[in-house]
Design an enzyme around this catalytic site. Sequence first.
Site, PDB file in Angstrom:
ATOM      1  N   ARG A 116       0.783  -1.356  -0.001  1.00  7.13           N
ATOM      2  CA  ARG A 116       0.038   0.082   0.034  1.00  7.13           C
ATOM      3  C   ARG A 116       1.012   1.061  -0.036  1.00  7.13           C
ATOM      4  NH1 ARG A 116      -3.926  -3.594   2.550  1.00  7.13           N
ATOM      5  NH2 ARG A 116      -5.713  -3.652   1.375  1.00  7.13           N
TER       6      ARG A 116
ATOM      7  N   GLY B 169      -9.286   1.352  -4.685  1.00  9.92           N
ATOM      8  CA  GLY B 169      -8.250   2.338  -4.346  1.00  9.92           C
ATOM      9  C   GLY B 169      -7.176   2.094  -5.590  1.00  9.92           C
ATOM     10  N   SER B 170      -6.976   0.888  -5.884  1.00 10.38           N
ATOM     11  CA  SER B 170      -6.013   0.835  -6.994  1.00 10.38           C
ATOM     12  C   SER B 170      -6.578   1.426  -8.201  1.00 10.38           C
ATOM     13  CB  SER B 170      -5.711  -0.814  -7.055  1.00 10.38           C
ATOM     14  OG  SER B 170      -5.197  -1.310  -6.012  1.00 10.38           O
TER      15      SER B 170
ATOM     16  N   THR C  18      -9.826  -8.818  -5.396  1.00  3.37           N
ATOM     17  CA  THR C  18     -10.260  -8.781  -3.975  1.00  3.37           C
ATOM     18  C   THR C  18     -11.245  -9.725  -3.664  1.00  3.37           C
ATOM     19  OG1 THR C  18     -11.522  -7.488  -2.355  1.00  3.37           O
ATOM     20  CG2 THR C  18     -11.907  -7.070  -4.751  1.00  3.37           C
TER      21      THR C  18
ATOM     22  N   ASP D  49     -13.474  -9.707  -1.371  1.00  4.45           N
ATOM     23  CA  ASP D  49     -14.571  -9.163  -0.737  1.00  4.45           C
ATOM     24  C   ASP D  49     -15.570  -9.126  -1.632  1.00  4.45           C
ATOM     25  OD1 ASP D  49     -12.909  -8.890   1.404  1.00  4.45           O
ATOM     26  OD2 ASP D  49     -12.433  -6.695   0.930  1.00  4.45           O
TER      27      ASP D  49
HETATM   28  P1  ADP Z   1      -7.906  -1.742  -2.866  1.00  8.86           P
HETATM   29  O1  ADP Z   1      -7.064  -1.651  -4.052  1.00  8.86           O
HETATM   30  O2  ADP Z   1      -7.765  -3.108  -2.338  1.00  8.86           O
HETATM   31  O3  ADP Z   1      -9.139  -1.074  -2.784  1.00  8.86           O
HETATM   32  P2  ADP Z   1      -6.299   0.472  -1.246  1.00  8.86           P
HETATM   33  O4  ADP Z   1      -7.626   1.152  -1.103  1.00  8.86           O
HETATM   34  O5  ADP Z   1      -5.391   0.199  -0.025  1.00  8.86           O
HETATM   35  O6  ADP Z   1      -6.811  -0.975  -1.508  1.00  8.86           O
HETATM   36  O7  ADP Z   1      -5.520   1.271  -2.350  1.00  8.86           O
HETATM   37  C1  ADP Z   1      -4.095   0.434  -2.824  1.00  8.86           C
HETATM   38  C2  ADP Z   1      -3.369   1.524  -3.324  1.00  8.86           C
HETATM   39  O8  ADP Z   1      -4.002   2.220  -4.371  1.00  8.86           O
HETATM   40  C3  ADP Z   1      -3.123   2.462  -2.120  1.00  8.86           C
HETATM   41  O9  ADP Z   1      -2.133   2.213  -1.315  1.00  8.86           O
HETATM   42  C4  ADP Z   1      -2.833   3.770  -3.093  1.00  8.86           C
HETATM   43  O10 ADP Z   1      -1.242   3.609  -3.509  1.00  8.86           O
HETATM   44  C5  ADP Z   1      -3.521   3.704  -4.654  1.00  8.86           C
HETATM   45  N1  ADP Z   1      -4.750   4.452  -4.370  1.00  8.86           N
HETATM   46  C6  ADP Z   1      -5.695   4.386  -3.417  1.00  8.86           C
HETATM   47  N2  ADP Z   1      -6.453   5.625  -3.681  1.00  8.86           N
HETATM   48  C7  ADP Z   1      -5.971   6.367  -4.434  1.00  8.86           C
HETATM   49  C8  ADP Z   1      -6.186   7.581  -5.058  1.00  8.86           C
HETATM   50  N3  ADP Z   1      -7.602   8.338  -4.792  1.00  8.86           N
HETATM   51  N4  ADP Z   1      -5.395   8.298  -6.091  1.00  8.86           N
HETATM   52  C9  ADP Z   1      -4.212   7.570  -6.476  1.00  8.86           C
HETATM   53  N5  ADP Z   1      -4.032   6.222  -5.866  1.00  8.86           N
HETATM   54  C10 ADP Z   1      -4.905   5.815  -4.948  1.00  8.86           C
END
Ligand code: ADP
Length: 320
Positions: free
Chosen positions: A73, A105-106, A126, A128
Amino acid sequence: MLKKIGILTSGGDAPGMNATVIGAIKAGIALNKDMYVVYDGYKGLIEKNFKKVDKHFIEDKLASGGTAIKTARLPEFKEEEVRKVAVKNMKEEGIEALIVIGGDGSYMGAKRLTEMGINCVGLPGTIDNDIASSDYTIGFDTALNTVVNAIDQIRDTMTSHNRCAIVEIMGNKCPDLTSFASIATNADEVFTCDHPLDDKNALFDRMEEAKRNGKDCYIILVAEKLLDTKELEKELNAKTSWETRLTILGHIQRGGKPTAMERINAVKMGAYAVELLDKGIGGVCIGIHENKLRYVDIYDALKLPRDEHKDLYQLHELIK
Ligand code: ADP
Protein backbone atom coordinates in the site's frame (compact mmCIF):
# COMPACT_ATOMS: atom_id res chain seq x y z
CA MET A 1 2.25 0.31 -31.98
CA LEU A 2 2.15 -0.55 -28.28
CA LYS A 3 5.25 -2.53 -27.37
CA LYS A 4 5.90 -2.56 -23.60
CA ILE A 5 3.24 -3.39 -21.00
CA GLY A 6 3.69 -3.47 -17.21
CA ILE A 7 1.64 -5.48 -14.68
CA LEU A 8 1.27 -4.95 -10.95
CA THR A 9 -0.87 -6.21 -8.08
CA SER A 10 -2.01 -3.68 -5.49
CA GLY A 11 -4.02 -3.45 -2.27
CA GLY A 12 -5.07 -6.66 -0.49
CA ASP A 13 -3.84 -9.90 -2.06
CA ALA A 14 -6.36 -12.39 -3.41
CA PRO A 15 -6.17 -15.96 -4.71
CA GLY A 16 -6.17 -15.87 -8.51
CA MET A 17 -3.91 -12.82 -8.77
CA ASN A 18 -1.07 -15.05 -10.02
CA ALA A 19 -3.37 -16.61 -12.63
CA THR A 20 -4.30 -13.10 -13.81
CA VAL A 21 -0.64 -12.13 -14.19
CA ILE A 22 0.05 -15.38 -16.08
CA GLY A 23 -2.92 -14.76 -18.42
CA ALA A 24 -1.73 -11.24 -19.20
CA ILE A 25 1.90 -12.26 -19.77
CA LYS A 26 1.04 -15.14 -22.10
CA ALA A 27 -1.45 -13.05 -24.08
CA GLY A 28 1.02 -10.15 -24.32
CA ILE A 29 3.91 -12.28 -25.52
CA ALA A 30 1.64 -13.98 -28.07
CA LEU A 31 0.95 -10.49 -29.45
CA ASN A 32 4.68 -9.77 -29.56
CA LYS A 33 4.71 -7.36 -26.61
CA ASP A 34 7.49 -6.96 -24.11
CA MET A 35 5.94 -7.77 -20.74
CA TYR A 36 7.21 -6.32 -17.47
CA VAL A 37 6.18 -7.08 -13.93
CA VAL A 38 6.32 -4.34 -11.32
CA TYR A 39 7.01 -5.64 -7.81
CA ASP A 40 5.20 -4.26 -4.72
CA GLY A 41 2.31 -2.49 -6.43
CA TYR A 42 2.56 1.27 -6.95
CA LYS A 43 5.59 1.34 -4.63
CA GLY A 44 7.51 -0.59 -7.31
CA LEU A 45 6.72 2.14 -9.86
CA ILE A 46 8.36 4.70 -7.59
CA GLU A 47 11.33 2.45 -6.81
CA LYS A 48 11.69 1.29 -10.44
CA ASN A 49 11.29 -2.29 -9.34
CA PHE A 50 10.62 -3.59 -12.86
CA LYS A 51 11.49 -6.92 -14.41
CA LYS A 52 11.11 -7.98 -18.03
CA VAL A 53 9.70 -11.50 -18.08
CA ASP A 54 9.36 -14.37 -20.52
CA LYS A 55 6.24 -16.41 -21.17
CA HIS A 56 7.13 -18.97 -18.50
CA PHE A 57 7.34 -16.44 -15.67
CA ILE A 58 5.56 -17.78 -12.54
CA GLU A 59 3.59 -20.29 -14.60
CA ASP A 60 4.17 -22.78 -11.76
CA LYS A 61 2.14 -20.41 -9.54
CA LEU A 62 -1.14 -20.78 -11.41
CA ALA A 63 -2.51 -22.85 -8.54
CA SER A 64 -1.05 -20.71 -5.73
CA GLY A 65 -2.77 -18.08 -3.62
CA GLY A 66 -1.22 -14.71 -2.74
CA THR A 67 0.68 -12.70 -5.33
CA ALA A 68 4.15 -13.73 -6.46
CA ILE A 69 4.89 -10.17 -7.64
CA LYS A 70 3.97 -8.91 -4.15
CA THR A 71 1.64 -6.14 -3.16
CA ALA A 72 1.97 -3.02 -1.05
CA ARG A 73 0.00 0.00 0.00
CA LEU A 74 1.34 3.44 -0.86
CA PRO A 75 -1.05 6.15 0.40
CA GLU A 76 1.24 8.88 -1.07
CA PHE A 77 0.24 7.70 -4.55
CA LYS A 78 -2.78 10.00 -4.18
CA GLU A 79 -0.36 12.92 -4.58
CA GLU A 80 0.31 14.05 -8.12
CA GLU A 81 4.01 14.73 -7.42
CA VAL A 82 4.49 11.10 -6.37
CA ARG A 83 2.65 9.81 -9.44
CA LYS A 84 4.87 12.01 -11.64
CA VAL A 85 7.88 9.98 -10.44
CA ALA A 86 6.04 6.79 -11.43
CA VAL A 87 5.28 8.15 -14.91
CA LYS A 88 8.88 9.31 -15.37
CA ASN A 89 10.24 5.89 -14.32
CA MET A 90 7.91 4.04 -16.67
CA LYS A 91 8.77 6.36 -19.57
CA GLU A 92 12.50 5.86 -18.95
CA GLU A 93 11.95 2.11 -19.19
CA GLY A 94 9.70 2.53 -22.24
CA ILE A 95 6.64 1.08 -20.46
CA GLU A 96 3.67 2.66 -22.20
CA ALA A 97 0.74 0.88 -20.60
CA LEU A 98 -0.08 -0.80 -17.30
CA ILE A 99 -2.36 -3.54 -15.99
CA VAL A 100 -3.39 -2.97 -12.37
CA ILE A 101 -4.93 -5.84 -10.39
CA GLY A 102 -6.53 -4.60 -7.18
CA GLY A 103 -9.58 -3.03 -5.56
CA ASP A 104 -11.24 0.37 -5.97
CA GLY A 105 -8.32 2.24 -4.37
CA SER A 106 -6.00 0.73 -6.94
CA TYR A 107 -8.51 1.61 -9.68
CA MET A 108 -8.26 5.28 -8.70
CA GLY A 109 -4.49 5.12 -9.04
CA ALA A 110 -4.90 3.50 -12.48
CA LYS A 111 -7.33 6.21 -13.62
CA ARG A 112 -5.02 8.99 -12.46
CA LEU A 113 -2.04 7.43 -14.27
CA THR A 114 -4.13 7.18 -17.46
CA GLU A 115 -4.88 10.92 -17.15
CA MET A 116 -1.11 11.46 -16.95
CA GLY A 117 -0.42 9.61 -20.20
CA ILE A 118 0.01 5.95 -19.25
CA ASN A 119 -2.94 3.89 -20.43
CA CYS A 120 -4.08 1.62 -17.59
CA VAL A 121 -6.62 -1.17 -17.29
CA GLY A 122 -7.88 -2.23 -13.85
CA LEU A 123 -8.77 -5.81 -12.96
CA PRO A 124 -10.92 -6.66 -9.93
CA GLY A 125 -8.61 -8.45 -7.49
CA THR A 126 -10.15 -8.75 -4.02
CA ILE A 127 -11.74 -11.51 -1.96
CA ASP A 128 -14.50 -9.12 -0.82
CA ASN A 129 -16.53 -8.96 -4.07
CA ASP A 130 -16.94 -5.23 -3.44
CA ILE A 131 -16.45 -4.00 -7.01
CA ALA A 132 -19.85 -3.38 -8.51
CA SER A 133 -18.66 -3.36 -12.14
CA SER A 134 -18.00 -7.10 -11.90
CA ASP A 135 -20.42 -9.77 -10.72
CA TYR A 136 -17.44 -11.67 -9.28
CA THR A 137 -14.05 -10.37 -8.24
CA ILE A 138 -10.87 -12.43 -8.56
CA GLY A 139 -10.45 -14.15 -5.18
CA PHE A 140 -14.10 -14.21 -4.11
CA ASP A 141 -14.91 -17.77 -5.17
CA THR A 142 -11.82 -19.18 -3.43
CA ALA A 143 -12.42 -17.17 -0.25
CA LEU A 144 -16.06 -18.27 -0.22
CA ASN A 145 -14.98 -21.90 -0.43
CA THR A 146 -12.48 -21.34 2.40
CA VAL A 147 -15.22 -19.80 4.56
CA VAL A 148 -17.67 -22.60 3.76
CA ASN A 149 -15.09 -25.32 4.52
CA ALA A 150 -14.26 -23.64 7.84
CA ILE A 151 -17.94 -23.44 8.83
CA ASP A 152 -18.45 -27.11 7.88
CA GLN A 153 -15.59 -28.02 10.22
CA ILE A 154 -16.86 -25.80 13.01
CA ARG A 155 -20.27 -27.43 12.64
CA ASP A 156 -18.79 -30.91 13.26
CA THR A 157 -17.35 -29.98 16.63
CA MET A 158 -20.28 -27.78 17.69
CA THR A 159 -22.75 -30.58 16.93
CA SER A 160 -20.71 -33.07 18.97
CA HIS A 161 -20.98 -30.76 21.99
CA ASN A 162 -24.52 -29.44 21.34
CA ARG A 163 -23.08 -25.92 21.07
CA CYS A 164 -23.75 -22.67 19.29
CA ALA A 165 -21.05 -21.15 17.05
CA ILE A 166 -20.67 -17.52 16.12
CA VAL A 167 -18.48 -17.20 13.03
CA GLU A 168 -17.15 -13.74 12.17
CA ILE A 169 -16.39 -13.43 8.46
CA MET A 170 -14.04 -10.93 6.80
CA GLY A 171 -15.27 -8.89 3.87
CA ASN A 172 -14.46 -5.27 4.65
CA LYS A 173 -17.74 -3.36 4.19
CA CYS A 174 -19.13 -5.86 1.70
CA PRO A 175 -21.26 -8.65 3.18
CA ASP A 176 -21.17 -11.00 0.16
CA LEU A 177 -18.87 -13.63 1.69
CA THR A 178 -21.22 -13.83 4.68
CA SER A 179 -24.51 -13.80 2.79
CA PHE A 180 -23.35 -16.32 0.16
CA ALA A 181 -21.91 -18.59 2.90
CA SER A 182 -25.24 -18.53 4.75
CA ILE A 183 -26.83 -20.43 1.87
CA ALA A 184 -23.90 -22.79 1.26
CA THR A 185 -23.73 -23.84 4.94
CA ASN A 186 -27.43 -23.65 5.83
CA ALA A 187 -26.53 -21.40 8.78
CA ASP A 188 -29.27 -20.66 11.32
CA GLU A 189 -28.67 -16.91 11.39
CA VAL A 190 -26.94 -14.37 9.16
CA PHE A 191 -26.20 -10.78 10.17
CA THR A 192 -24.70 -8.19 7.83
CA CYS A 193 -25.01 -4.45 7.16
CA ASP A 194 -27.90 -5.24 4.80
CA HIS A 195 -29.52 -7.56 7.33
CA PRO A 196 -28.52 -6.40 10.83
CA LEU A 197 -29.23 -7.88 14.26
CA ASP A 198 -31.95 -5.46 15.34
CA ASP A 199 -33.74 -7.51 17.96
CA LYS A 200 -31.54 -9.55 20.30
CA ASN A 201 -34.48 -10.82 22.37
CA ALA A 202 -36.06 -12.29 19.26
CA LEU A 203 -32.73 -14.05 18.54
CA PHE A 204 -32.63 -15.49 22.08
CA ASP A 205 -36.22 -16.73 21.62
CA ARG A 206 -35.40 -18.39 18.27
CA MET A 207 -32.40 -20.11 19.84
CA GLU A 208 -34.44 -21.45 22.77
CA GLU A 209 -37.17 -22.67 20.47
CA ALA A 210 -34.58 -24.44 18.30
CA LYS A 211 -33.22 -26.18 21.40
CA ARG A 212 -36.71 -27.27 22.49
CA ASN A 213 -37.21 -28.69 18.99
CA GLY A 214 -34.15 -30.88 19.44
CA LYS A 215 -31.54 -28.90 17.48
CA ASP A 216 -28.01 -29.95 18.49
CA CYS A 217 -26.04 -27.13 16.87
CA TYR A 218 -26.76 -23.46 16.12
CA ILE A 219 -24.65 -21.53 13.60
CA ILE A 220 -24.66 -17.72 13.54
CA LEU A 221 -22.74 -15.90 10.79
CA VAL A 222 -21.72 -12.29 11.36
CA ALA A 223 -19.99 -10.01 8.85
CA GLU A 224 -16.91 -8.25 10.25
CA LYS A 225 -17.23 -4.65 11.48
CA LEU A 226 -20.96 -5.07 12.13
CA LEU A 227 -21.02 -5.71 15.87
CA ASP A 228 -18.79 -6.75 18.77
CA THR A 229 -18.83 -10.54 18.36
CA LYS A 230 -16.97 -11.09 21.66
CA GLU A 231 -19.78 -9.26 23.47
CA LEU A 232 -22.38 -11.28 21.59
CA GLU A 233 -20.63 -14.51 22.63
CA LYS A 234 -20.76 -13.40 26.30
CA GLU A 235 -24.40 -12.43 26.00
CA LEU A 236 -25.48 -15.70 24.40
CA ASN A 237 -23.64 -17.67 27.10
CA ALA A 238 -25.34 -15.58 29.80
CA LYS A 239 -28.83 -15.22 28.39
CA THR A 240 -29.53 -18.45 26.51
CA SER A 241 -29.17 -22.12 27.36
CA TRP A 242 -26.67 -22.56 24.48
CA GLU A 243 -22.99 -22.88 25.27
CA THR A 244 -21.54 -20.57 22.64
CA ARG A 245 -18.09 -20.32 21.03
CA LEU A 246 -16.80 -17.55 18.77
CA THR A 247 -14.47 -18.10 15.79
CA ILE A 248 -13.03 -15.12 13.94
CA LEU A 249 -11.87 -16.47 10.58
CA GLY A 250 -9.59 -13.50 9.78
CA HIS A 251 -6.70 -13.78 7.36
CA ILE A 252 -7.16 -17.49 6.72
CA GLN A 253 -9.80 -16.32 4.21
CA ARG A 254 -7.17 -14.56 2.09
CA GLY A 255 -4.91 -17.48 1.22
CA GLY A 256 -5.25 -20.83 -0.44
CA LYS A 257 -5.27 -22.43 -3.87
CA PRO A 258 -7.54 -20.59 -6.28
CA THR A 259 -10.56 -22.64 -7.35
CA ALA A 260 -10.83 -23.81 -10.96
CA MET A 261 -13.41 -21.10 -11.81
CA GLU A 262 -11.19 -18.47 -10.20
CA ARG A 263 -8.24 -19.50 -12.34
CA ILE A 264 -10.29 -19.54 -15.52
CA ASN A 265 -11.86 -16.11 -14.89
CA ALA A 266 -8.49 -14.69 -13.86
CA VAL A 267 -6.67 -15.90 -16.97
CA LYS A 268 -9.54 -14.63 -19.16
CA MET A 269 -9.46 -11.18 -17.57
CA GLY A 270 -5.66 -10.95 -17.75
CA ALA A 271 -5.68 -11.77 -21.48
CA TYR A 272 -8.57 -9.35 -22.11
CA ALA A 273 -6.65 -6.51 -20.44
CA VAL A 274 -3.82 -6.92 -22.97
CA GLU A 275 -6.34 -6.96 -25.83
CA LEU A 276 -7.87 -3.66 -24.65
CA LEU A 277 -4.52 -1.94 -24.16
CA ASP A 278 -3.42 -3.09 -27.61
CA LYS A 279 -6.50 -1.36 -29.02
CA GLY A 280 -5.47 1.83 -27.24
CA ILE A 281 -8.23 1.58 -24.60
CA GLY A 282 -7.27 2.77 -21.09
CA GLY A 283 -8.76 4.29 -17.93
CA VAL A 284 -11.20 1.39 -17.78
CA CYS A 285 -11.73 -1.64 -15.59
CA ILE A 286 -12.68 -5.13 -16.60
CA GLY A 287 -15.51 -7.11 -15.11
CA ILE A 288 -17.56 -10.23 -15.68
CA HIS A 289 -21.18 -9.28 -16.05
CA GLU A 290 -23.89 -11.82 -16.85
CA ASN A 291 -21.13 -14.28 -17.69
CA LYS A 292 -19.51 -12.04 -20.27
CA LEU A 293 -16.35 -9.96 -20.11
CA ARG A 294 -16.96 -6.23 -20.25
CA TYR A 295 -15.09 -3.01 -19.60
CA VAL A 296 -16.35 0.16 -17.94
CA ASP A 297 -14.78 3.59 -17.45
CA ILE A 298 -13.23 3.56 -13.96
CA TYR A 299 -15.10 6.68 -12.74
CA ASP A 300 -18.42 5.18 -13.92
CA ALA A 301 -17.53 1.84 -12.33
CA LEU A 302 -16.84 3.46 -8.95
CA LYS A 303 -20.28 5.12 -9.02
CA LEU A 304 -22.19 1.88 -9.64
CA PRO A 305 -24.37 0.80 -6.69
CA ARG A 306 -23.46 -2.42 -4.87
CA ASP A 307 -25.78 -5.40 -5.42
CA GLU A 308 -27.31 -6.08 -1.99
CA HIS A 309 -28.30 -9.61 -3.01
CA LYS A 310 -31.68 -9.28 -1.27
CA ASP A 311 -32.71 -12.55 -2.94
CA LEU A 312 -30.11 -14.39 -0.86
CA TYR A 313 -31.63 -13.27 2.47
CA GLN A 314 -35.07 -14.29 1.21
CA LEU A 315 -33.69 -17.66 0.16
CA HIS A 316 -32.01 -18.04 3.54
CA GLU A 317 -35.33 -17.42 5.33
CA LEU A 318 -36.84 -20.14 3.15
CA ILE A 319 -34.23 -22.83 3.68
CA LYS A 320 -32.90 -22.31 7.22
P1 ADP B 1 -7.66 -1.66 -2.82
O1 ADP B 1 -7.05 -1.41 -4.16
O2 ADP B 1 -7.69 -3.11 -2.46
O3 ADP B 1 -8.98 -0.93 -2.65
P2 ADP B 1 -6.37 0.41 -1.23
O4 ADP B 1 -7.61 1.22 -1.06
O5 ADP B 1 -5.44 0.24 -0.08
O6 ADP B 1 -6.65 -1.07 -1.72
O7 ADP B 1 -5.56 1.06 -2.45
C1 ADP B 1 -4.37 0.47 -2.91
C2 ADP B 1 -3.42 1.54 -3.34
O8 ADP B 1 -3.99 2.29 -4.41
C3 ADP B 1 -3.13 2.59 -2.27
O9 ADP B 1 -2.12 2.17 -1.36
C4 ADP B 1 -2.64 3.72 -3.13
O10 ADP B 1 -1.28 3.49 -3.53
C5 ADP B 1 -3.52 3.63 -4.38
N1 ADP B 1 -4.66 4.56 -4.27
C6 ADP B 1 -5.74 4.48 -3.46
N2 ADP B 1 -6.56 5.55 -3.62
C7 ADP B 1 -5.99 6.33 -4.55
C8 ADP B 1 -6.33 7.60 -5.15
N3 ADP B 1 -7.45 8.26 -4.81
N4 ADP B 1 -5.49 8.10 -6.09
C9 ADP B 1 -4.36 7.46 -6.43
N5 ADP B 1 -3.98 6.27 -5.89
C10 ADP B 1 -4.76 5.72 -4.98
